[in-house]
Design a protein around this motif. Structure first.
Motif, PDB file in Angstrom:
ATOM      1  N   MET A  96       0.816  -1.207   0.000  1.00  0.00           N
ATOM      2  CA  MET A  96       0.000   0.000   0.000  1.00  0.00           C
ATOM      3  C   MET A  96       0.853   1.262   0.000  1.00  0.00           C
ATOM      4  N   LEU A  97       2.154   1.096  -0.245  1.00  0.00           N
ATOM      5  CA  LEU A  97       3.100   2.206  -0.404  1.00  0.00           C
ATOM      6  C   LEU A  97       3.291   3.021   0.871  1.00  0.00           C
ATOM      7  N   LEU A  98       3.087   2.390   2.017  1.00  0.00           N
ATOM      8  CA  LEU A  98       3.250   3.102   3.281  1.00  0.00           C
ATOM      9  C   LEU A  98       4.705   3.144   3.734  1.00  0.00           C
ATOM     10  N   VAL A  99       5.496   2.179   3.287  1.00  0.00           N
ATOM     11  CA  VAL A  99       6.927   2.144   3.616  1.00  0.00           C
ATOM     12  C   VAL A  99       7.694   1.756   2.365  1.00  0.00           C
ATOM     13  N   ASP A 100       8.938   2.173   2.311  1.00  0.00           N
ATOM     14  CA  ASP A 100       9.773   1.891   1.141  1.00  0.00           C
ATOM     15  C   ASP A 100      10.610   0.638   1.327  1.00  0.00           C
ATOM     16  N   ARG A 101      10.956   0.318   2.545  1.00  0.00           N
ATOM     17  CA  ARG A 101      11.850  -0.813   2.806  1.00  0.00           C
ATOM     18  C   ARG A 101      11.153  -2.136   2.505  1.00  0.00           C
ATOM     19  N   TYR A 102      11.860  -3.014   1.808  1.00  0.00           N
ATOM     20  CA  TYR A 102      11.300  -4.317   1.424  1.00  0.00           C
ATOM     21  C   TYR A 102      11.146  -5.197   2.663  1.00  0.00           C
ATOM     22  N   PRO A 103       9.979  -5.834   2.829  1.00  0.00           N
ATOM     23  CA  PRO A 103       9.778  -6.683   4.017  1.00  0.00           C
ATOM     24  C   PRO A 103      10.649  -7.929   3.948  1.00  0.00           C
ATOM     25  N   PRO A 104      11.224  -8.349   5.055  1.00  0.00           N
ATOM     26  CA  PRO A 104      12.093  -9.527   5.054  1.00  0.00           C
ATOM     27  C   PRO A 104      11.285 -10.815   4.979  1.00  0.00           C
ATOM     28  N   PHE A 105      11.921 -11.872   4.484  1.00  0.00           N
ATOM     29  CA  PHE A 105      11.298 -13.191   4.471  1.00  0.00           C
ATOM     30  C   PHE A 105      11.524 -13.832   5.843  1.00  0.00           C
ATOM     31  N   ALA A 106      10.841 -13.333   6.832  1.00  0.00           N
ATOM     32  CA  ALA A 106      11.006 -13.815   8.205  1.00  0.00           C
ATOM     33  C   ALA A 106       9.704 -13.609   8.962  1.00  0.00           C
ATOM     34  N   LEU A 107       9.401 -14.543   9.859  1.00  0.00           N
ATOM     35  CA  LEU A 107       8.184 -14.410  10.647  1.00  0.00           C
ATOM     36  C   LEU A 107       8.323 -13.318  11.695  1.00  0.00           C
ATOM     37  N   THR A 108       9.522 -13.104  12.174  1.00  0.00           N
ATOM     38  CA  THR A 108       9.769 -12.027  13.127  1.00  0.00           C
ATOM     39  C   THR A 108      10.757 -11.052  12.513  1.00  0.00           C
ATOM     40  N   ALA A 109      10.441  -9.782  12.630  1.00  0.00           N
ATOM     41  CA  ALA A 109      11.306  -8.736  12.057  1.00  0.00           C
ATOM     42  C   ALA A 109      11.287  -7.531  12.987  1.00  0.00           C
ATOM     43  N   PRO A 110      11.990  -7.619  14.125  1.00  0.00           N
ATOM     44  CA  PRO A 110      11.947  -6.534  15.121  1.00  0.00           C
ATOM     45  C   PRO A 110      12.534  -5.221  14.625  1.00  0.00           C
ATOM     46  N   ASP A 111      13.355  -5.263  13.581  1.00  0.00           N
ATOM     47  CA  ASP A 111      13.979  -4.035  13.072  1.00  0.00           C
ATOM     48  C   ASP A 111      13.217  -3.415  11.904  1.00  0.00           C
ATOM     49  N   TYR A 112      12.150  -4.070  11.462  1.00  0.00           N
ATOM     50  CA  TYR A 112      11.393  -3.532  10.336  1.00  0.00           C
ATOM     51  C   TYR A 112      10.536  -2.359  10.813  1.00  0.00           C
ATOM     52  N   PRO A 113      10.373  -1.314   9.996  1.00  0.00           N
ATOM     53  CA  PRO A 113       9.644  -0.121  10.461  1.00  0.00           C
ATOM     54  C   PRO A 113       8.167  -0.343  10.769  1.00  0.00           C
ATOM     55  N   VAL A 114       7.570  -1.401  10.227  1.00  0.00           N
ATOM     56  CA  VAL A 114       6.154  -1.682  10.492  1.00  0.00           C
ATOM     57  C   VAL A 114       6.058  -2.729  11.597  1.00  0.00           C
ATOM     58  N   GLN A 115       5.385  -2.381  12.684  1.00  0.00           N
ATOM     59  CA  GLN A 115       5.237  -3.288  13.811  1.00  0.00           C
ATOM     60  C   GLN A 115       3.783  -3.280  14.275  1.00  0.00           C
ATOM     61  N   ILE A 116       3.359  -4.399  14.854  1.00  0.00           N
ATOM     62  CA  ILE A 116       2.035  -4.456  15.467  1.00  0.00           C
ATOM     63  C   ILE A 116       2.186  -4.853  16.928  1.00  0.00           C
ATOM     64  N   GLU A 117       1.174  -4.517  17.699  1.00  0.00           N
ATOM     65  CA  GLU A 117       1.175  -4.899  19.107  1.00  0.00           C
ATOM     66  C   GLU A 117      -0.134  -5.596  19.423  1.00  0.00           C
TER      67      GLU A 117
END
Length: 278
Positions: A96-117
């Motif tokens: 949806m073009l909210l972030v530019d960084r490509y999401p990693p192929f990982a179930l956990t990504a603590p350093d990715y800019p998109v996080q949920i709680e």
């Protein structure tokens, strides 16, 4: 995302609802070539997400039966479904073009800019029993908003290529749709007892409301927690809903043209299922 699925905390004394939260940084510059090729670049992610979604479906069915007896999701099931929802949300935010960084192929990504709680809590057994019925209004809203956004996403795509970023109102309205879909997915997956809400953003007028969106101390966590939409962004959300409704009506009209065709019912069932998983 909350990684610990230990003892469930009691209901907050301040009465604040602990809704699933979405953290996305404020809109910033994006590489034009990644915007241009965004949906093509995400095809491998969609394949992985599809395969994970098959597993998540069966785990969710098992969780439904378990929640009826225990009044909560077992920790392994809650952890897997929560991790899957986080992975799905990262891909959705990127598409949806909210972030530019490509999401990693990982179930956990603590350093990715998109996080949920997600906050683990007990569930109402009666609400779990009738979850498929209770989710229908939210499924309709989620589907209409997502369909409407997709109908004009090509405009946002062109804007992103030309400007190298999304304008604030477009970012806010898009983030509102992404967050509502997250909350709907969490509700369907029984990761939260709180019904999806907040499509038009937050109104942190009281301490309880602010705590429910920003955290126990009421601090601002990100551009989407709390998610404050201006009048233009709210208007865009309404445009999404109207366009989604028009698109669905036109589709049904074209499907039913020339006689009865039960493929429309099959499509509607598929849309409701995909809305919960997207």
């Amino acid at each position: 995302m909350t990684q610990s699925w230990g003892p469930r905390p009691p209901v907050p004394a301040d009465g604040a609802e602990r809704r699933p939260a979405l953290d996305i940084p404020a809109p910033g510059p994006q590489r034009r070539w990644t915007v241009l090729l965004r949906w093509l670049l995400l095809i491998p992610q969609y394949i992985v997400l599809f395969l994970l979604g098959i597993a998540a479906f069966f785990v969710m069915v098992a969780g439904w039966f378990a929640a009826l007896f225990l009044g909560r999701l077992p920790d392994p099931i809650a952890s897997f479904l929560g991790t899957y929802l986080a992975y799905e949300t990262r891909i959705s935010a990127s598409s949806m073009l909210l972030v530019d960084r490509y999401p990693p192929f990982a179930l956990t990504a603590p350093d990715y800019p998109v996080q949920i709680e997600l906050r683990p809590t007990t569930l109402n057994r009666l609400a779990v029993l009738f979850r498929l019925i209770l989710m229908i209004p939210a499924a309709i809203i989620s589907n209409l908003a997502a369909t409407g956004w997709f109908a004009i996403s090509w405009i946002f795509w062109i804007i992103g290529i030309v400007l190298g970023r999304l304008p604030g109102p477009v970012f806010g309205a898009t983030a509102a749709v992404a967050r509502y879909r997250l909350r709907f997915g969490a509700y369907v997956s029984m990761l939260t007892p709180t019904y999806p809400k907040g499509l038009l953003g937050d109104q942190p007028a009281t301490k309880a409301e602010t705590a429910g969106e920003a955290g126990d101390a009421g601090e601002i966590r990100s551009a989407t927690r709390p998610l404050l939409l201006d009048s233009t962004a709210k208007l865009l959300v309404w445009v999404f809903l109207v366009l989604g409704l028009v698109t669905q009506v036109l589709y049904r009209s074209s499907t039913d043209y020339g006689g009865y065709d039960d493929s429309g019912l099959a499509h509607q069932s598929q849309v409701v299922h995909l809305a919960g998983r997207s």
